[in-house]
Scaffold this active site. Structure first.
Site: not given
Ligand SMILES: O=C(O)CCC(=O)C1=CC=C[C@@H](O)[C@@H]1C(=O)O
Ligand SMILES: [Mg+2]
Length: 367
Positions: A262, A163
């Site tokens: 997603k 991040k």
């Molecule tokens: O589920 C995972 O292993 C990772 C999830 C993840 O990185 C995220 C989930 C939801 C919001 C964010 O923080 C991030 C994303 O944006 O992809």
């Molecule tokens: Mg993301």
């Protein structure tokens, strides 16, 4: 298919360690598990991946429960469904609320594949028996970050996502690259930047990132198109792509070179598959994003990621990445950076009803 009973479970799972992003820190993960049963007793499972507060999208567990109870479940209980592609049409009277819709549609896809006696992967048009997977390091302590990357690379994960935000980017990535100069690395900004940060983002080209995910506003396509012309690092869009139409506009404008698909964000597997097919036509790469979800949603992600144009390892880490104990049997296991695509019927895993019952803080049955 005629669904005779729907059961909603409000499940709370404590993450093994807090998950930190530029917007929020998640320690306890609330999800809604959706169980559908048809007249023959065949069961389908889905999962609502909205968070407890509206930091990622406008939906929350509460808004989704309301949409499911008052609009989506009544539509499902009164319908005869020939194919899961019809569910999005069935839900047309409800605007947006994609994560609520997706949770029900996923369950119907699982039920459908089980009734067809095929895997969900096959039902979707999957072509892979194994998928390569990546992992996300969501921490703000550099010592923890380096330790986690070391451990995940030893476990064979094919790429690492970290991040970033303006207060924590160049030095953060420089230190990571000092220890791991070669690893496939990407960064998720969760909309922490604006166009005034073009030079700052240009400076990150030094770190040879695979991509920068969602640098600008979560509902933007225009400014990302401008930014992509200014920086070499491929932009990947996540939050900005809520619909097939968003994807079409983004591809036409050149807002991104990669899309993180997603299931919950786009409203279900049918929409996810349409976006996959569109990106294949435009030669824009896609990968399957994660939502800090239980193994039920991960199992759906694995089936989706087996489609031919998912060419980049997704955020599909092992159950043990987040959970002391997952609510599925068997748990998601990563071997040398790969996950097997189940060939059993439907999502190809069983739900551990004992653990589900223990983790559920509330349950409601609709018939
Ligand atoms: O589920 C995972 O292993 C990772 C999830 C993840 O990185 C995220 C989930 C939801 C919001 C964010 O923080 C991030 C994303 O944006 O992809
Ligand atoms: Mg993301």
């Amino acid at each position: 298919m005629n669904v005779k009973r729907v059961t909603l479970y409000h499940v709370v799972m404590r993450l093994r360690s807090p998950f930190v992003t530029s917007l929020e820190t998640v320690q306890d993960r609330d999800v809604i598990i959706v169980e559908v049963e048809d007249a023959d007793g065949v069961i389908g499972w889905g999962e609502c991946v909205a968070f407890s507060t509206p930091w990622y999208t406008e939906e929350t567990i509460k808004t989704c429960w309301h949409m499911l109870e008052d609009f989506l479940i009544p539509s499902i209980l009164s319908a005869t469904i020939e194919h899961p592609d019809q569910v999005s049409t069935l839900f047309e009277h409800v605007k947006r609320n994609h994560m609520a819709k997706a949770s029900m549609e996923m369950a119907i896809w699982d039920l459908y594949a089980k009734r067809q006696r095929i895997s969900l992967s096959k039902a979707l048009g999957g072509v892979r028996t194994k998928i390569e997977v990546g992992v996300v390091v969501g921490t703000e302590k550099m010592s923890d970050c380096l330790k986690m990357i070391e451990a995940y690379m030893e476990q064979g994960y094919k790429r690492v996502k970290v991040k970033i935000k303006p207060e924590n980017d160049y030095e953060w990535l420089k230190e990571i690259r000092r220890h791991f100069p070669e690893i496939p690395l990407m960064a998720d900004a969760n909309s922490a930047y604006s166009l005034k940060d073009v030079e700052r983002l240009k400076a990150l080209e030094e770190f040879q990132l695979m991509m920068i995910e969602q640098p600008l506003a979560s509902d933007d396509l225009i400014e990302h198109a401008f930014l992509q012309k200014q920086i070499k690092t491929p932009i990947c869009l996540d939050e900005s792509i809520a619909t097939y139409h968003d994807a079409k506009v983004a591809l036409e404008l050149g807002s991104c070179q990669v899309i993180n698909i997603k299931i919950g964000r786009v409203g279900g597997l049918t929409a996810a598959k349409r976006i996959h097919d569109l990106c294949q036509k435009y030669h824009v790469e896609v990968w399957c994003g994660g939502m800090l979800e239980t193994g039920i949603s991960r199992a759906h992600n694995i089936a989706l990621a087996s489609l031919p144009h998912f060419t980049i390892p997704g955020d599909i880490s092992a159950s043990s990445r987040y959970w002391e104990k997952d609510i599925i049997i068997p748990e998601i296991i990563v071997n040398n950076g790969e996950v097997d695509v189940p060939d059993r019927f439907g999502i190809g895993i069983d739900v551990d009803r004992n653990t589900l019952a223990k983790k559920a803080v509330y349950r409601q049955i609709f018939e």
